[in-house]
Write a protein that holds these residues in place. Structure first.
Motif, PDB file in Angstrom:
ATOM      1  N   GLY A  56       0.818  -1.214   0.000  1.00 50.64           N
ATOM      2  CA  GLY A  56       0.000   0.000   0.000  1.00 50.64           C
ATOM      3  C   GLY A  56       0.846   1.256   0.000  1.00 50.64           C
ATOM      4  O   GLY A  56       0.721   2.110  -0.890  1.00 50.64           O
ATOM      5  N   PRO A  57       1.735   1.421   0.995  1.00 48.81           N
ATOM      6  CA  PRO A  57       2.630   2.569   0.983  1.00 48.81           C
ATOM      7  C   PRO A  57       3.495   2.646  -0.278  1.00 48.81           C
ATOM      8  O   PRO A  57       3.715   3.737  -0.814  1.00 48.81           O
ATOM      9  N   ALA A 156      -6.693   3.250   1.791  1.00 47.42           N
ATOM     10  CA  ALA A 156      -5.501   3.026   0.965  1.00 47.42           C
ATOM     11  C   ALA A 156      -5.000   1.589   1.068  1.00 47.42           C
ATOM     12  O   ALA A 156      -3.803   1.337   1.163  1.00 47.42           O
ATOM     13  N   GLY A 157      -5.926   0.641   1.033  1.00 44.56           N
ATOM     14  CA  GLY A 157      -5.536  -0.760   1.060  1.00 44.56           C
ATOM     15  C   GLY A 157      -6.633  -1.606   1.669  1.00 44.56           C
ATOM     16  O   GLY A 157      -7.424  -1.119   2.479  1.00 44.56           O
ATOM     17  N   ASN A 158      -6.687  -2.871   1.281  1.00 44.96           N
ATOM     18  CA  ASN A 158      -7.639  -3.803   1.889  1.00 44.96           C
ATOM     19  C   ASN A 158      -7.029  -5.197   1.843  1.00 44.96           C
ATOM     20  O   ASN A 158      -6.560  -5.643   0.790  1.00 44.96           O
ATOM     21  N   LEU A 251      -7.161  -0.505   5.126  1.00 50.63           N
ATOM     22  CA  LEU A 251      -6.045   0.233   5.696  1.00 50.63           C
ATOM     23  C   LEU A 251      -6.128   1.675   5.209  1.00 50.63           C
ATOM     24  O   LEU A 251      -6.784   1.962   4.206  1.00 50.63           O
ATOM     25  N   ASP A 252      -5.436   2.575   5.896  1.00 49.31           N
ATOM     26  CA  ASP A 252      -5.602   3.992   5.623  1.00 49.31           C
ATOM     27  C   ASP A 252      -4.270   4.710   5.458  1.00 49.31           C
ATOM     28  O   ASP A 252      -3.252   4.299   6.034  1.00 49.31           O
ATOM     29  N   GLU A 277      -5.766   3.786  -5.866  1.00 48.14           N
ATOM     30  CA  GLU A 277      -5.108   2.660  -6.538  1.00 48.14           C
ATOM     31  C   GLU A 277      -4.569   1.664  -5.512  1.00 48.14           C
ATOM     32  O   GLU A 277      -4.701   0.445  -5.687  1.00 48.14           O
ATOM     33  N   ALA A 278      -3.963   2.181  -4.434  1.00 47.09           N
ATOM     34  CA  ALA A 278      -3.429   1.300  -3.396  1.00 47.09           C
ATOM     35  C   ALA A 278      -4.533   0.457  -2.776  1.00 47.09           C
ATOM     36  O   ALA A 278      -4.342  -0.729  -2.478  1.00 47.09           O
TER      37      ALA A 278
END
Length: 365
Positions: A56-57, A156-158, A251-252, A277-278
């Motif tokens: 993600g990052p 920003a993610g899952n 996630l964030d 996108e992440a």
């Protein structure tokens, strides 16, 4: 035409031509022709670098750099380098770092309603969670909480529907949970506590040693791929499912508001796009890799076990009690819970018709 008019017209023509050239010079200018600034940010994360969750990052950093021609760069750091795994919010809030990638449910001690940003026990699947966040006012509701912390927030993610954790011994009934020492954060931890579990909250990098050395009896993390990388299968033989406490974990990325407001609008839009996108890409990676990883684990001796109906029913009952109790104590939690619950019921009614009926048929043995 008078001489001064000719000179004035020529000057205007020259300025217009210069603006057109500058605006077409590879994205280094704004729409008005002003140069875009060079920005260098650091991003703290809650994750070890070796896991899918760290993608993600990395996705955000990569896309922001590419879309700004290297003028806006973000450098991610693994948990512990810039901030502790569960201290990212604090670091971003104070401005000691510009942004961080984390899970909001780590911070329910600050605001219980932050659990909704990540996942609620017996709640929403990844697709349902995205529907609530992006089109059910979920993101807006969570942002209102983060406003109090001087933070701008984006999903920003899952990690997908998670597994139910690693246990050193079999857990067949609610009675078997009594006194069990288990690593499990968020509302899932509160529910397990209601069932008699001695709940522990540990960063991902500390789980293996705690499980191996007997400091804890069980631990949940994410799913087969990342769990194997942490070596959890070497510390406990029983792998339970489903992860009812995190059916669709988001996630964030958190951004210090002061740093955010200094960005030009172009960079803000690029950052938002990179976060989106992440969110999509991480879920796709987990879905693509977890099935193969699970097969590898079971072939190497991991014992895959389903939670008993007794445990699931008790956990669901305890979840409702926990949610209702939190709503009675916290006005923000109550407001989000009632809105979330109404949206959830509509999704359940629709998905019962379209997705569940299809999944039940095609997965029959």
């Amino acid at each position: 035409m008078k001489r001064r008019d000719i000179i004035k017209k020529a000057a205007i023509t020259t300025a217009t031509a210069a603006t057109i050239v500058s605006c077409s010079s590879g994205g280094n200018t704004t729409a008005t022709g002003a140069s875009l600034p060079t920005v260098r940010w650091k991003m703290a994360t809650s994750w070890p670098k070796s896991l899918i969750i760290y993608s993600g990052p990395e996705t955000i950093a990569k896309r922001v750099k590419e879309m700004t021609d290297g003028r806006f760069t973000i450098t991610p750091f693994p948990a512990g380098d810039l901030a502790g795994a569960t201290e990212v919010l604090d670091a971003v809030q104070t401005g000691s770092i510009q942004c961080g990638h984390t899970a909001s449910y780590f911070y329910i001690g600050k605001s219980p309603a932050l659990a909704f940003a990540t996942s609620i026990p017996f709640g929403l699947t990844p697709q349902q969670q995205n529907a609530w966040l992006y089109h059910g006012d979920g993101q807006k509701a969570i942002q209102e909480i983060y406003d109090k912390f001087n933070i701008v927030y984006f999903p920003a993610g899952n990690s997908g529907t998670q597994m139910g954790g690693w246990f050193k011994r079999e857990i067949k009934s609610v009675a078997d949970l009594k006194g069990l020492k288990m690593r499990i954060p968020g509302l899932g931890g509160k529910v397990m506590s209601r069932l008699g579990v001695n709940v522990q909250v540990l960063p991902g990098g500390e789980i293996f040693l705690a499980l191996e050395r007997g400091a804890i009896d069980a631990a949940e993390w994410i799913g087969p791929y990342d769990d194997e990388i942490l070596g959890l299968n070497k510390a406990a033989p029983f792998y339970y499912y489903p992860g009812w406490w995190e059916p669709g974990s988001t996630l964030d990325v958190l951004v210090n508001r002061g740093a955010w407001e200094k960005l030009p609008e172009e960079y803000k839009q690029i950052f938002k796009t990179a976060a989106y996108e992440a969110n999509m890409d991480m879920l796709a990676r987990y879905e693509a890799l977890n099935g193969e990883a699970l097969t590898k684990l079971t072939q190497s001796g991991t014992k895959l076990v389903a939670y008993s109906d007794e445990i699931l029913q008790a956990a669901q009952k305890a979840t409702i009690e926990e949610l209702e109790a939190s709503a009675s104590k916290d006005a923000t939690f109550k407001k989000i819970y009632e809105q979330w619950k109404g949206f959830r019921d509509k999704l359940y009614n629709w998905n019962r018709v379209n997705e569940l009926s299809f999944a039940n048929f095609v997965t029959k043995e």
